[in-house]
Design a protein around this motif. Structure first.
Motif, PDB file in Angstrom:
ATOM      1  N   TYR A  22     175.339  86.830  71.465  1.00 34.43           N
ATOM      2  CA  TYR A  22     174.092  86.382  72.070  1.00 34.43           C
ATOM      3  C   TYR A  22     173.001  86.216  71.012  1.00 34.43           C
ATOM      4  O   TYR A  22     172.874  87.038  70.110  1.00 34.43           O
ATOM      5  CB  TYR A  22     173.689  87.431  73.104  1.00 34.43           C
ATOM      6  N   CYS A  23     172.194  85.159  71.156  1.00 34.68           N
ATOM      7  CA  CYS A  23     171.035  84.965  70.280  1.00 34.68           C
ATOM      8  C   CYS A  23     169.789  85.439  71.022  1.00 34.68           C
ATOM      9  O   CYS A  23     169.437  84.884  72.073  1.00 34.68           O
ATOM     10  CB  CYS A  23     170.880  83.504  69.888  1.00 34.68           C
ATOM     11  N   SER A  24     169.129  86.441  70.482  1.00 38.16           N
ATOM     12  CA  SER A  24     167.940  86.985  71.135  1.00 38.16           C
ATOM     13  C   SER A  24     166.744  86.035  71.044  1.00 38.16           C
ATOM     14  O   SER A  24     165.792  86.158  71.807  1.00 38.16           O
ATOM     15  CB  SER A  24     167.575  88.343  70.534  1.00 38.16           C
ATOM     16  N   LEU A  29     174.603  81.518  73.719  1.00 37.04           N
ATOM     17  CA  LEU A  29     175.767  82.381  73.821  1.00 37.04           C
ATOM     18  C   LEU A  29     176.949  81.717  73.129  1.00 37.04           C
ATOM     19  O   LEU A  29     177.238  80.544  73.372  1.00 37.04           O
ATOM     20  CB  LEU A  29     176.098  82.618  75.297  1.00 37.04           C
ATOM     21  N   PHE A  30     177.632  82.465  72.255  1.00 40.26           N
ATOM     22  CA  PHE A  30     178.815  81.956  71.574  1.00 40.26           C
ATOM     23  C   PHE A  30     180.022  82.756  72.007  1.00 40.26           C
ATOM     24  O   PHE A  30     179.992  83.986  72.039  1.00 40.26           O
ATOM     25  CB  PHE A  30     178.654  82.059  70.053  1.00 40.26           C
ATOM     26  N   VAL A  90     183.044  78.191  71.379  1.00 38.27           N
ATOM     27  CA  VAL A  90     182.172  77.355  72.208  1.00 38.27           C
ATOM     28  C   VAL A  90     180.769  77.953  72.204  1.00 38.27           C
ATOM     29  O   VAL A  90     180.584  79.142  72.438  1.00 38.27           O
ATOM     30  CB  VAL A  90     182.696  77.261  73.663  1.00 38.27           C
ATOM     31  N   TRP A  91     179.772  77.107  71.920  1.00 40.47           N
ATOM     32  CA  TRP A  91     178.368  77.512  71.937  1.00 40.47           C
ATOM     33  C   TRP A  91     177.720  76.981  73.203  1.00 40.47           C
ATOM     34  O   TRP A  91     177.854  75.798  73.549  1.00 40.47           O
ATOM     35  CB  TRP A  91     177.623  76.960  70.724  1.00 40.47           C
ATOM     36  N   PHE A  92     177.011  77.854  73.915  1.00 40.24           N
ATOM     37  CA  PHE A  92     176.286  77.491  75.122  1.00 40.24           C
ATOM     38  C   PHE A  92     174.807  77.740  74.893  1.00 40.24           C
ATOM     39  O   PHE A  92     174.403  78.883  74.657  1.00 40.24           O
ATOM     40  CB  PHE A  92     176.730  78.363  76.304  1.00 40.24           C
ATOM     41  N   ASP A  93     173.982  76.685  74.959  1.00 39.99           N
ATOM     42  CA  ASP A  93     172.533  76.886  74.981  1.00 39.99           C
ATOM     43  C   ASP A  93     172.183  77.526  76.317  1.00 39.99           C
ATOM     44  O   ASP A  93     172.924  77.405  77.295  1.00 39.99           O
ATOM     45  CB  ASP A  93     171.798  75.543  74.885  1.00 39.99           C
ATOM     46  N   ARG A  94     171.042  78.184  76.355  1.00 38.73           N
ATOM     47  CA  ARG A  94     170.632  78.830  77.608  1.00 38.73           C
ATOM     48  C   ARG A  94     170.597  77.830  78.753  1.00 38.73           C
ATOM     49  O   ARG A  94     171.066  78.111  79.847  1.00 38.73           O
ATOM     50  CB  ARG A  94     169.279  79.518  77.465  1.00 38.73           C
ATOM     51  N   ASN A  95     170.061  76.665  78.532  1.00 42.97           N
ATOM     52  CA  ASN A  95     169.986  75.696  79.625  1.00 42.97           C
ATOM     53  C   ASN A  95     171.383  75.239  80.051  1.00 42.97           C
ATOM     54  O   ASN A  95     171.593  74.891  81.209  1.00 42.97           O
ATOM     55  CB  ASN A  95     169.098  74.509  79.270  1.00 42.97           C
ATOM     56  N   GLU A  96     172.348  75.281  79.140  1.00 40.98           N
ATOM     57  CA  GLU A  96     173.715  74.910  79.502  1.00 40.98           C
ATOM     58  C   GLU A  96     174.347  75.981  80.388  1.00 40.98           C
ATOM     59  O   GLU A  96     175.059  75.662  81.341  1.00 40.98           O
ATOM     60  CB  GLU A  96     174.550  74.670  78.246  1.00 40.98           C
TER      61      GLU A  96
END
Length: 122
Positions: A22-24, A29-30, A90-96
């Protein structure tokens, strides 16, 4: 591992039976291939299987947090994801992540995926 958007350290994060990085700063989220396999075991949904059926739209401007290779952008339902063809992270942006939850009734995105990601959004 570093966030592909902000270069800050990703922190290990647990949500129920799920694990990710997680990126604070951006709430991205990766998931590595290992975490995706655990997801498959716990939720009987193979994210990589869904994504393997999708042709890359373009090369992402982001590098994979795990292996530092360029990522590809793939569309799943109406969500553009950054996917590493090399290590299958897989990288997920918060909006994703939010979009996946909103679209969980869509046939392409099983409800259990929304349950999985919901833990990171509180």
């Amino acid at each position: 591992m570093k966030c592909p958007s902000h270069s800050v350290d990703l922190v290990p994060s647990h949500a129920e039976e799920a694990f990710g990085w997680y990126c604070s700063k951006c709430s991205g989220l990766f998931l590595t291939q290992k975490e995706i396999q655990a997801f498959k075991y716990n939720y009987q949904t193979d994210i990589l299987e869904y994504l393997s059926l999708v042709t890359p739209q373009k090369i992402s401007n982001r590098c994979c947090p795990s292996c530092s290779k360029s990522m590809e952008m793939k569309m799943l339902a109406e969500v553009m994801l950054d996917v590493c063809a090399h290590c299958q992270g897989v990288w997920f942006d918060r909006n994703e992540v939010s979009k996946i939850i909103d679209d969980s009734g869509d046939r392409e995105i099983p409800t259990n995926m929304a349950d999985f990601f919901g833990g990171w959004l509180g």
